[in-house]
Motif scaffolding. Sequence first.
Motif, PDB file in Angstrom:
ATOM      1  N   LEU A  19      35.600  47.661  46.072  1.00 58.78           N
ATOM      2  CA  LEU A  19      36.842  47.070  47.104  1.00 58.78           C
ATOM      3  C   LEU A  19      38.058  47.751  46.588  1.00 58.78           C
ATOM      4  CD1 LEU A  19      35.713  43.291  47.794  1.00 58.78           C
ATOM      5  CD2 LEU A  19      35.715  45.097  49.343  1.00 58.78           C
ATOM      6  N   ARG A  20      38.248  48.167  45.497  1.00 55.70           N
ATOM      7  CA  ARG A  20      39.574  48.494  44.986  1.00 55.70           C
ATOM      8  C   ARG A  20      39.844  49.927  45.612  1.00 55.70           C
ATOM      9  NH1 ARG A  20      38.910  47.523  38.282  1.00 55.70           N
ATOM     10  NH2 ARG A  20      38.180  45.591  38.815  1.00 55.70           N
ATOM     11  N   TYR A  21      38.990  50.467  46.155  1.00 54.81           N
ATOM     12  CA  TYR A  21      39.509  51.732  46.993  1.00 54.81           C
ATOM     13  C   TYR A  21      40.028  51.672  48.354  1.00 54.81           C
ATOM     14  CZ  TYR A  21      36.186  54.577  44.083  1.00 54.81           C
ATOM     15  OH  TYR A  21      35.533  55.082  42.749  1.00 54.81           O
ATOM     16  N   ILE A  22      40.285  50.347  48.669  1.00 57.75           N
ATOM     17  CA  ILE A  22      40.989  50.154  49.624  1.00 57.75           C
ATOM     18  C   ILE A  22      42.497  50.053  49.142  1.00 57.75           C
ATOM     19  CG2 ILE A  22      41.694  48.163  51.411  1.00 57.75           C
ATOM     20  CD1 ILE A  22      38.721  47.569  51.550  1.00 57.75           C
ATOM     21  N   TYR A  23      43.553  50.397  49.938  1.00 53.06           N
ATOM     22  CA  TYR A  23      44.684  50.551  49.506  1.00 53.06           C
ATOM     23  C   TYR A  23      45.319  49.028  49.629  1.00 53.06           C
ATOM     24  CZ  TYR A  23      49.885  51.640  49.084  1.00 53.06           C
ATOM     25  OH  TYR A  23      51.003  51.742  48.662  1.00 53.06           O
ATOM     26  N   GLY A  24      45.863  48.336  48.219  1.00 56.69           N
ATOM     27  CA  GLY A  24      46.460  46.915  48.401  1.00 56.69           C
ATOM     28  C   GLY A  24      45.485  46.056  47.937  1.00 56.69           C
ATOM     29  N   ILE A  25      44.105  46.547  47.454  1.00 58.16           N
ATOM     30  CA  ILE A  25      43.326  45.670  46.856  1.00 58.16           C
ATOM     31  C   ILE A  25      43.127  46.007  45.444  1.00 58.16           C
ATOM     32  CG2 ILE A  25      40.958  44.730  46.972  1.00 58.16           C
ATOM     33  CD1 ILE A  25      42.456  43.871  49.459  1.00 58.16           C
ATOM     34  N   GLY A  26      43.274  45.169  44.289  1.00 56.19           N
ATOM     35  CA  GLY A  26      43.343  45.328  43.127  1.00 56.19           C
ATOM     36  C   GLY A  26      42.167  44.562  42.419  1.00 56.19           C
ATOM     37  N   PRO A  27      41.987  44.436  41.365  1.00 52.46           N
ATOM     38  CA  PRO A  27      41.104  43.769  40.631  1.00 52.46           C
ATOM     39  C   PRO A  27      40.873  42.074  40.932  1.00 52.46           C
ATOM     40  CG  PRO A  27      42.133  45.270  38.752  1.00 52.46           C
ATOM     41  CD  PRO A  27      42.988  45.206  40.079  1.00 52.46           C
ATOM     42  N   THR A  28      42.025  41.636  40.953  1.00 51.46           N
ATOM     43  CA  THR A  28      42.123  40.434  41.230  1.00 51.46           C
ATOM     44  C   THR A  28      41.928  39.989  42.477  1.00 51.46           C
ATOM     45  OG1 THR A  28      43.833  40.072  39.470  1.00 51.46           O
ATOM     46  CG2 THR A  28      43.564  38.006  40.985  1.00 51.46           C
ATOM     47  N   THR A  29      42.608  40.698  43.673  1.00 48.15           N
ATOM     48  CA  THR A  29      42.182  40.335  45.039  1.00 48.15           C
ATOM     49  C   THR A  29      40.960  40.546  45.306  1.00 48.15           C
ATOM     50  OG1 THR A  29      44.546  41.180  45.426  1.00 48.15           O
ATOM     51  CG2 THR A  29      43.380  40.926  47.189  1.00 48.15           C
ATOM     52  N   ALA A  30      40.318  41.713  44.679  1.00 43.74           N
ATOM     53  CA  ALA A  30      38.777  42.171  45.139  1.00 43.74           C
ATOM     54  C   ALA A  30      38.105  40.976  44.851  1.00 43.74           C
ATOM     55  CB  ALA A  30      38.449  43.213  44.433  1.00 43.74           C
ATOM     56  N   LEU A  31      38.188  40.318  43.594  1.00 37.06           N
ATOM     57  CA  LEU A  31      37.394  39.001  43.038  1.00 37.06           C
ATOM     58  C   LEU A  31      37.749  38.100  43.958  1.00 37.06           C
ATOM     59  CD1 LEU A  31      37.475  39.330  39.335  1.00 37.06           C
ATOM     60  CD2 LEU A  31      35.665  40.085  40.793  1.00 37.06           C
ATOM     61  N   GLU A  32      38.870  37.829  44.517  1.00 35.49           N
ATOM     62  CA  GLU A  32      39.260  36.732  45.565  1.00 35.49           C
ATOM     63  C   GLU A  32      38.612  36.823  47.011  1.00 35.49           C
ATOM     64  OE1 GLU A  32      43.312  36.434  46.161  1.00 35.49           O
ATOM     65  OE2 GLU A  32      43.741  35.963  44.002  1.00 35.49           O
ATOM     66  N   VAL A  33      38.543  38.017  47.143  1.00 36.79           N
ATOM     67  CA  VAL A  33      37.856  38.405  48.447  1.00 36.79           C
ATOM     68  C   VAL A  33      36.305  38.130  48.493  1.00 36.79           C
ATOM     69  CG1 VAL A  33      37.150  40.439  50.119  1.00 36.79           C
ATOM     70  CG2 VAL A  33      39.785  40.199  49.160  1.00 36.79           C
ATOM     71  N   CYS A  34      35.662  38.523  47.539  1.00 36.68           N
ATOM     72  CA  CYS A  34      34.339  38.544  47.297  1.00 36.68           C
ATOM     73  C   CYS A  34      33.818  36.569  47.260  1.00 36.68           C
ATOM     74  CB  CYS A  34      33.909  38.951  45.926  1.00 36.68           C
ATOM     75  SG  CYS A  34      33.876  40.671  46.040  1.00 36.68           S
ATOM     76  N   GLU A  35      34.744  36.007  46.536  1.00 34.76           N
ATOM     77  CA  GLU A  35      34.714  34.590  46.431  1.00 34.76           C
ATOM     78  C   GLU A  35      34.748  33.882  47.914  1.00 34.76           C
ATOM     79  OE1 GLU A  35      37.300  30.852  44.470  1.00 34.76           O
ATOM     80  OE2 GLU A  35      36.707  32.744  43.092  1.00 34.76           O
ATOM     81  N   LYS A  36      35.852  34.489  48.816  1.00 37.11           N
ATOM     82  CA  LYS A  36      36.148  33.748  50.031  1.00 37.11           C
ATOM     83  C   LYS A  36      34.817  34.070  50.974  1.00 37.11           C
ATOM     84  CE  LYS A  36      41.193  33.389  49.753  1.00 37.11           C
ATOM     85  NZ  LYS A  36      42.512  34.086  50.185  1.00 37.11           N
TER      86      LYS A  36
END
Length: 131
Positions: A19-36
Amino acid sequence: MARIIGVEIPDQKKLGISLRYIYGIGPTTALEVCEKAKVDPGLRTKDLSDEQLSHLTTVLQTYRIEGDLRREIQQNVKRKMSINCYQGIRHKKGLPVHGQRTSTNARTRKGPRKTVGVQRAKETKAAAPKA
């Protein structure tokens, strides 16, 4: 490769990483997205079902990513340049903006070194041999 919001993400990597290959998504945000989206971040991208991909897409649409984020950052820089604030002036001059030293470093922003000063003139006469 899976395609989420117009971005190809790698199949062989785990979802939390790809998911980090998307511009604006870093490590923390990637885990948040997966959780949501209620998707395991340790799952490989190729193993995702269509339902899980649609959940991820709906969650990602709430974030400011890719083109919208790039556009917003560009507008912020242009605004700073137009009001002539310190950071805007640094952007105009092509110098580091966030307080880095420029005496010895900053070659990325400043480009290759330009020699300043007088260069020695080459001697036109050949040195006469001593007898």
